[in-house]
Design a protein around this motif. Structure first.
Motif, PDB file in Angstrom:
ATOM      1  N   LEU A   1      -0.915  -5.623   2.330  1.00 35.39           N
ATOM      2  CA  LEU A   1      -2.302  -6.065   2.465  1.00 35.39           C
ATOM      3  C   LEU A   1      -2.439  -7.449   1.852  1.00 35.39           C
ATOM      4  CD1 LEU A   1      -5.034  -4.717   3.495  1.00 35.39           C
ATOM      5  CD2 LEU A   1      -5.601  -4.507   1.074  1.00 35.39           C
TER       6      LEU A   1
ATOM      7  N   LEU B   1       0.823  -1.203   0.000  1.00 36.57           N
ATOM      8  CA  LEU B   1       0.000   0.000   0.000  1.00 36.57           C
ATOM      9  C   LEU B   1       0.860   1.257   0.000  1.00 36.57           C
ATOM     10  CD1 LEU B   1      -2.586  -1.267   2.642  1.00 36.57           C
ATOM     11  CD2 LEU B   1      -2.970  -1.081   0.162  1.00 36.57           C
TER      12      LEU B   1
ATOM     13  N   ASP C   1      -7.469   1.752   1.609  1.00 39.45           N
ATOM     14  CA  ASP C   1      -6.760   0.502   1.291  1.00 39.45           C
ATOM     15  C   ASP C   1      -7.542  -0.316   0.268  1.00 39.45           C
ATOM     16  OD1 ASP C   1      -4.931   1.263   3.229  1.00 39.45           O
ATOM     17  OD2 ASP C   1      -5.581  -0.228   4.713  1.00 39.45           O
TER      18      ASP C   1
ATOM     19  N   ARG D   1      -5.997  -4.167   7.219  1.00 42.55           N
ATOM     20  CA  ARG D   1      -4.703  -3.857   7.827  1.00 42.55           C
ATOM     21  C   ARG D   1      -4.767  -4.073   9.343  1.00 42.55           C
ATOM     22  NH1 ARG D   1      -1.902   1.301   7.310  1.00 42.55           N
ATOM     23  NH2 ARG D   1      -2.622   1.393   5.154  1.00 42.55           N
TER      24      ARG D   1
END
Length: 276
Positions: free
Chosen positions: A12, A6, A78, A58
């Motif tokens: 991730l 990310l 995200d 996350r």
């Protein structure tokens, strides 16, 4: 195992199963779990030609245990990175509990350009916390007790939740699954303490009302009427009314984890909705 790096360097973890050319369905998991909590639905739909995608939020599961950023805006940012990377479009978005909040806020913040439908399962919107304008909500003292229980003995707290209210195993006559309890505990303990702790505030105090009002695609709301974690009166019933194209299905006697307990029914409801 696939990971996406990310914007802040966090990794991730995600699953991308099934037909790579099939219609896409994405899954967002609840607190304090991981994408593993959706495995029954993902296998069922992938086996029927769909491309199914799920991530570990996350701080959860196999993703990086970041110290900060444990909030809804970061979580959906995200997701947008992941969806862009994987080329998600014309898809269906599904979320359970805290993940239902993630779905709602993503669609409220980024719009519905990538998605044609959504499903909320035992989801936290519009607002879990009891306030002067949300009398059906849960008192803040309950969430304070969650935080205190984590500080005192997280391992025991994460055993008590699935043994009792999460799956409804505390109800008379319930068929208890030791496997479900152990799986929940394992997923929870793999989540960072900080992320799990911060997320209590995130799922309980985030107001998704305006997000719900702005979602301009069909949204199926699935909720058990014996949900002891996210009571239907403060959540599913209200969300279905706030959504411009909301459709509500109530599971009589259903717990918070209807997708783990009423597996066949939820799977078939998802398939029917995807095919409609």
């Amino acid at each position: 195992m696939p990971f996406l790096e990310l914007r802040d360097g966090a990794q991730l973890f995600y699953k991308d199963w099934g037909n790579p050319n099939g219609s896409i369905i994405t899954f967002s998991h609840g607190w304090p779990l991981s994408s593993d909590n959706w495995e029954n639905q993902m296998f069922f739909l992938a086996d029927r030609g769909y491309r199914v995608i799920a991530h570990d939020r996350r701080g959860h599961g196999r993703s990086t245990q970041t110290w900060s950023g444990n909030n809804m805006d970061t979580f959906v940012d995200d997701l947008e990175e992941l969806f862009k990377y994987l080329g998600v479009k014309d898809a269906i978005m599904v979320g359970h509990s805290h993940g239902g909040g993630e779905v709602t806020h993503y669609l409220g913040k980024y719009g519905t350009g990538r998605f044609k439908k959504a499903v909320l399962v035992g989801a936290v919107p519009p607002l879990m916390l009891k306030t002067s304008t949300n009398a059906e909500g849960t008192d803040k003292s309950v969430f304070d007790s969650f935080r205190q229980s984590m500080i005192q003995d997280r391992a025991q707290f994460f055993l008590d939740v699935p043994t009792g209210p999460f799956f409804g195993f505390n109800r008379p006559g319930a068929t208890k699954s030791e496997g479900q309890i152990r799986s929940w505990w394992q997923q929870g303990m793999n989540t960072s303490f900080k992320s799990a702790y911060d997320s209590i505030t995130d799922f309980s105090e985030t107001d998704f009302t305006e997000d719900l009002k702005n979602i301009d695609i069909p949204v199926l709301v699935l909720h058990g009427d014996d949900d002891q974690v996210v009571p239907i009166e403060a959540s599913g019933l209200k969300s279905a009314k706030l959504l411009p194209q909301g459709m509500l299905k109530i599971y009589p006697g259903g717990s918070h984890a209807i997708h783990n307990i009423n597996i066949d029914e939820v799977n078939n409801d998802l398939l029917k909705f995807a095919q409609s």
